[in-house]
Design an enzyme around this catalytic site. Structure first.
Site, short mmCIF file in Angstrom:
data_model
loop_
_atom_site.label_atom_id
_atom_site.label_comp_id
_atom_site.label_asym_id
_atom_site.label_seq_id
_atom_site.Cartn_x
_atom_site.Cartn_y
_atom_site.Cartn_z
N LYS A 1 0.85 -1.21 0.00
CA LYS A 1 0.00 0.00 0.00
C LYS A 1 0.87 1.24 0.00
CE LYS A 1 0.81 1.38 4.43
NZ LYS A 1 1.71 2.41 4.81
N ASP B 1 -1.85 -2.20 10.63
CA ASP B 1 -2.23 -2.11 9.22
C ASP B 1 -2.82 -3.42 8.67
OD1 ASP B 1 -1.51 0.52 8.85
OD2 ASP B 1 0.46 0.08 8.00
N ALA C 1 9.80 -0.10 4.55
CA ALA C 1 9.80 1.01 3.61
C ALA C 1 8.56 1.89 3.72
CB ALA C 1 9.89 0.45 2.20
P1 ATP Z 1 4.55 -0.28 7.56
O1 ATP Z 1 4.22 0.42 6.29
O2 ATP Z 1 3.37 -1.04 8.14
O3 ATP Z 1 5.25 0.58 8.56
P2 ATP Z 1 7.04 -1.35 6.74
O4 ATP Z 1 7.07 -1.33 5.25
O5 ATP Z 1 7.68 -0.19 7.42
O6 ATP Z 1 5.55 -1.48 7.21
P3 ATP Z 1 7.75 -4.15 6.84
O7 ATP Z 1 8.40 -4.33 5.52
O8 ATP Z 1 6.38 -4.66 6.98
O9 ATP Z 1 7.79 -2.61 7.28
O10 ATP Z 1 8.69 -4.84 7.96
C1 ATP Z 1 9.36 -4.19 8.97
C2 ATP Z 1 10.18 -5.22 9.81
O11 ATP Z 1 9.39 -6.34 10.17
C3 ATP Z 1 11.37 -5.77 9.04
O12 ATP Z 1 12.54 -5.12 9.43
C4 ATP Z 1 11.41 -7.26 9.36
O13 ATP Z 1 12.51 -7.64 10.13
C5 ATP Z 1 10.13 -7.57 10.12
N1 ATP Z 1 9.31 -8.60 9.40
C6 ATP Z 1 8.72 -9.67 9.96
N2 ATP Z 1 8.03 -10.37 9.04
C7 ATP Z 1 8.17 -9.73 7.86
C8 ATP Z 1 7.70 -9.99 6.55
N3 ATP Z 1 6.92 -11.04 6.27
N4 ATP Z 1 8.02 -9.09 5.57
C9 ATP Z 1 8.77 -8.01 5.87
N5 ATP Z 1 9.28 -7.75 7.09
C10 ATP Z 1 8.98 -8.59 8.09
#
Ligand code: ATP
Length: 301
Positions: free
Chosen positions: A12, A138, A99
């Site tokens: 998203k 989320d 990200a």
């Molecule tokens: P958001 O937009 O909800 O803040 P995000 O993009 O910042 O999400 P994610 O990529 O979902 O962050 O992941 C953040 C952390 O979660 C990673 O550093 C990772 O170690 C841990 N993690 C656990 N499971 C997963 C997974 N299936 N995919 C990605 N990261 C994961």
């Protein structure tokens, strides 16, 4: 019982993100406009005779144990419904990690959907969303997808009509931004009026299918933290505008930046500049995609 399921877990972007206040329990009350995009992780689920949950991923730095959100999602349902068989989860990541694109939450959402279906647990989407919020704020939205207003800590969701289609350029710089750091550094009590995006105005523009009105209201209050610490974020935003984007903004807690283009050629040129040419130094990952609103095939193969 279904023995194998292939799922797509979509990422998203936040067309707008506002923080209203910090609650006593430490969570932030937010108001966000969420939009699914066409970048997805692939998840293969297989029922195994031996009990337990096995996780395999294509990225060496992601956990393949109970710390992976896909493991947490499977365990949550399998424990509650005393599933005696096991499951193997093969995860191939394409959504940039950490990200601001909810990659992990979307993987968890897909696994909740898949486990419910494979073992015939009979849970509705709403039932899955109620359980999903225990894994991450989320996750309920990632079960619902499309265009939506997200409130509370992310669990209060109101679907919105689909936004007009266009090209979405996504650029992630080569920096890692901790979501925890960004929220902890946000001085929610002392934000200026102009730091807050006009969410109600954006909803009105979406209802009128007014792409320009919507894009004019892009805004992310978390940029007050990240842009100061990581100027590369505003540099990418500026380059996108220079390349012809209608507007650009940071997604989630960053560092991913997206730009909307109504001219496919301009979007392609910008993609090439970030990927191969003069702006290469600003970008680690670059994608061109679209908004993704097709509910029918969201979980399909
Ligand atoms: P958001 O937009 O909800 O803040 P995000 O993009 O910042 O999400 P994610 O990529 O979902 O962050 O992941 C953040 C952390 O979660 C990673 O550093 C990772 O170690 C841990 N993690 C656990 N499971 C997963 C997974 N299936 N995919 C990605 N990261 C994961």
């Amino acid at each position: 019982m279904i023995k194998h399921l292939g799922l797509k877990a979509y990422g998203k972007i936040n067309l707008a993100l506002d923080v209203l206040r910090k609650r006593e329990d430490g969570y932030h009350e937010v108001r966000m406009i969420m939009q699914t995009v066409g970048i997805y992780d692939r998840i293969d689920l297989d029922v195994t005779q031996e009990p337990g949950i096995q996780v395999e991923t294509n990225l060496f730095y992601l956990p393949n144990n109970e710390n992976n959100l896909v493991h947490k999602a499977a365990k949550l349902l399998m424990d509650e419904f005393h599933v005696t068989k096991g499951i193997s989860i093969r995860l191939r990541k394409f959504i940039p990690v950490a990200a601001g694109m909810a990659g992990g939450s979307s993987d968890a959402a897909a696994v909740l959907f898949g486990v419910n279906k494979m073992f015939g647990l009979g849970l509705s989407m709403e039932d899955l969303m109620k359980r999903g919020v225990k894994i991450g704020a989320d996750v309920p939205y990632c079960i619902m997808r499309g265009t939506a207003l997200s409130e509370g800590i992310g669990e209060k969701l109101t679907p919105l009509p689909p936004v007009p289609q266009c090209q979405v350029l996504i650029v992630k710089p080569g920096i890692n931004v901790s979501t925890k750091f960004v929220y902890e550094s946000l001085d929610a009590a002392h934000l200026k009026a102009e730091d807050h995006p006009d969410i109600d105005g954006m909803i009105a523009a979406i209802q009128k299918k007014d792409l320009y009105g919507m894009a004019a209201r892009f805004g992310n209050v978390l940029e007050t933290v990240t842009v100061k610490t990581y100027p590369v974020i505003s540099e990418i935003k500026e380059k996108m505008i220079e390349a012809g984007a209608v507007n650009s903004c940071m997604s989630g807690s960053g560092p991913t930046v997206f730009g909307l283009f109504t001219n496919p050629k301009a979007a392609q040129n910008a993609y090439e500049k970030f990927r191969f040419d003069e702006w290469k130094g600003l970008a680690k990952q670059v994608y061109i995609t679209n908004f993704y609103n097709n509910q029918e095939v969201l979980h399909g193969k």
